[in-house]
Design a protein around this motif. Structure first.
Motif, PDB file in Angstrom:
ATOM      1  N   GLY A  95       0.777  -1.233   0.000  1.00  0.00           N
ATOM      2  CA  GLY A  95       0.000   0.000   0.000  1.00  0.00           C
ATOM      3  C   GLY A  95       0.813   1.290   0.000  1.00  0.00           C
ATOM      4  O   GLY A  95       0.261   2.363  -0.233  1.00  0.00           O
ATOM      5  N   GLU A  96       2.117   1.227   0.284  1.00  0.00           N
ATOM      6  CA  GLU A  96       2.948   2.434   0.233  1.00  0.00           C
ATOM      7  C   GLU A  96       2.919   2.990  -1.187  1.00  0.00           C
ATOM      8  O   GLU A  96       3.024   2.249  -2.152  1.00  0.00           O
ATOM      9  N   GLU A  97       2.788   4.330  -1.297  1.00  0.00           N
ATOM     10  CA  GLU A  97       2.589   4.946  -2.605  1.00  0.00           C
ATOM     11  C   GLU A  97       3.443   6.203  -2.743  1.00  0.00           C
ATOM     12  O   GLU A  97       3.521   7.008  -1.825  1.00  0.00           O
ATOM     13  N   VAL A  98       4.072   6.368  -3.918  1.00  0.00           N
ATOM     14  CA  VAL A  98       4.913   7.537  -4.192  1.00  0.00           C
ATOM     15  C   VAL A  98       4.712   7.938  -5.653  1.00  0.00           C
ATOM     16  O   VAL A  98       4.600   7.074  -6.524  1.00  0.00           O
ATOM     17  N   GLU A  99       4.696   9.241  -5.916  1.00  0.00           N
ATOM     18  CA  GLU A  99       4.663   9.751  -7.288  1.00  0.00           C
ATOM     19  C   GLU A  99       6.032  10.309  -7.636  1.00  0.00           C
ATOM     20  O   GLU A  99       6.610  11.078  -6.863  1.00  0.00           O
ATOM     21  N   PHE A 100       6.554   9.916  -8.794  1.00  0.00           N
ATOM     22  CA  PHE A 100       7.857  10.367  -9.284  1.00  0.00           C
ATOM     23  C   PHE A 100       7.662  11.285 -10.482  1.00  0.00           C
ATOM     24  O   PHE A 100       6.728  11.108 -11.263  1.00  0.00           O
ATOM     25  N   GLY A 101       8.587  12.255 -10.635  1.00  0.00           N
ATOM     26  CA  GLY A 101       8.542  13.168 -11.773  1.00  0.00           C
ATOM     27  C   GLY A 101       9.931  13.600 -12.180  1.00  0.00           C
ATOM     28  O   GLY A 101      10.939  13.106 -11.653  1.00  0.00           O
ATOM     29  N   PRO A 102      10.024  14.524 -13.130  1.00  0.00           N
ATOM     30  CA  PRO A 102      11.308  14.949 -13.680  1.00  0.00           C
ATOM     31  C   PRO A 102      12.313  15.344 -12.592  1.00  0.00           C
ATOM     32  O   PRO A 102      11.984  16.071 -11.659  1.00  0.00           O
ATOM     33  N   GLY A 103      13.518  14.802 -12.718  1.00  0.00           N
ATOM     34  CA  GLY A 103      14.590  15.091 -11.769  1.00  0.00           C
ATOM     35  C   GLY A 103      14.634  14.161 -10.575  1.00  0.00           C
ATOM     36  O   GLY A 103      15.581  14.197  -9.799  1.00  0.00           O
ATOM     37  N   ASP A 104      13.622  13.317 -10.419  1.00  0.00           N
ATOM     38  CA  ASP A 104      13.600  12.393  -9.280  1.00  0.00           C
ATOM     39  C   ASP A 104      14.478  11.174  -9.548  1.00  0.00           C
ATOM     40  O   ASP A 104      14.549  10.677 -10.671  1.00  0.00           O
TER      41      ASP A 104
END
Length: 120
Positions: A79-88
């Motif tokens: 259930g752990e959730e993370v959003e990634f984007g540019p530079g991550d």
């Protein structure tokens, strides 16, 4: 063995398309494994577009990657959730689903988990 190795993801040794024309993985191989650039198009979701290839309930690849563009949401089996984007930069353990957020293609460079990813 040479002290320098040069390979280009613009001339990959292998290209693996995702189901439904939702993107692709471009891969070069080195002695320590594959290094890949994946392009995930809007609407891509691991459980819909790679699961039929992998034949596992969730993604069992460990990833170590850098996000160039776009956004990707990752949810672990617990259930752990993370959003990634540019530079991550991200490290993702086996046991997850992922999907693209928004209308922009997501491009990720991964030097750990793509050797067998989406391999038919």
């Amino acid at each position: 063995m040479s002290g320098i190795i040069r390979k280009s993801l613009d001339s990959p040794e292998e290209t693996r398309p995702f189901e439904g024309n939702t993107g692709q993985l471009q891969l070069v191989n080195i002695a320590d494994g594959g290094v890949g650039r994946a392009t995930f198009l809007p609407g891509w979701r691991w459980s819909e577009h790679v699961k039929p290839i992998a034949k596992t309930d969730s993604c069992q690849a460990a990833h170590m990657g850098y996000w160039i563009s776009g956004r990707m949401n990752v949810v672990m089996d617990d259930g752990e959730e993370v959003e990634f984007g540019p530079g991550d930069f991200g490290i993702i353990a086996p046991g997850h689903d992922a999907w693209i957020v928004g209308d922009e293609p997501c491009v990720v460079i991964d030097w750990q988990g793509f050797a067998d990813y989406a391999k038919r």
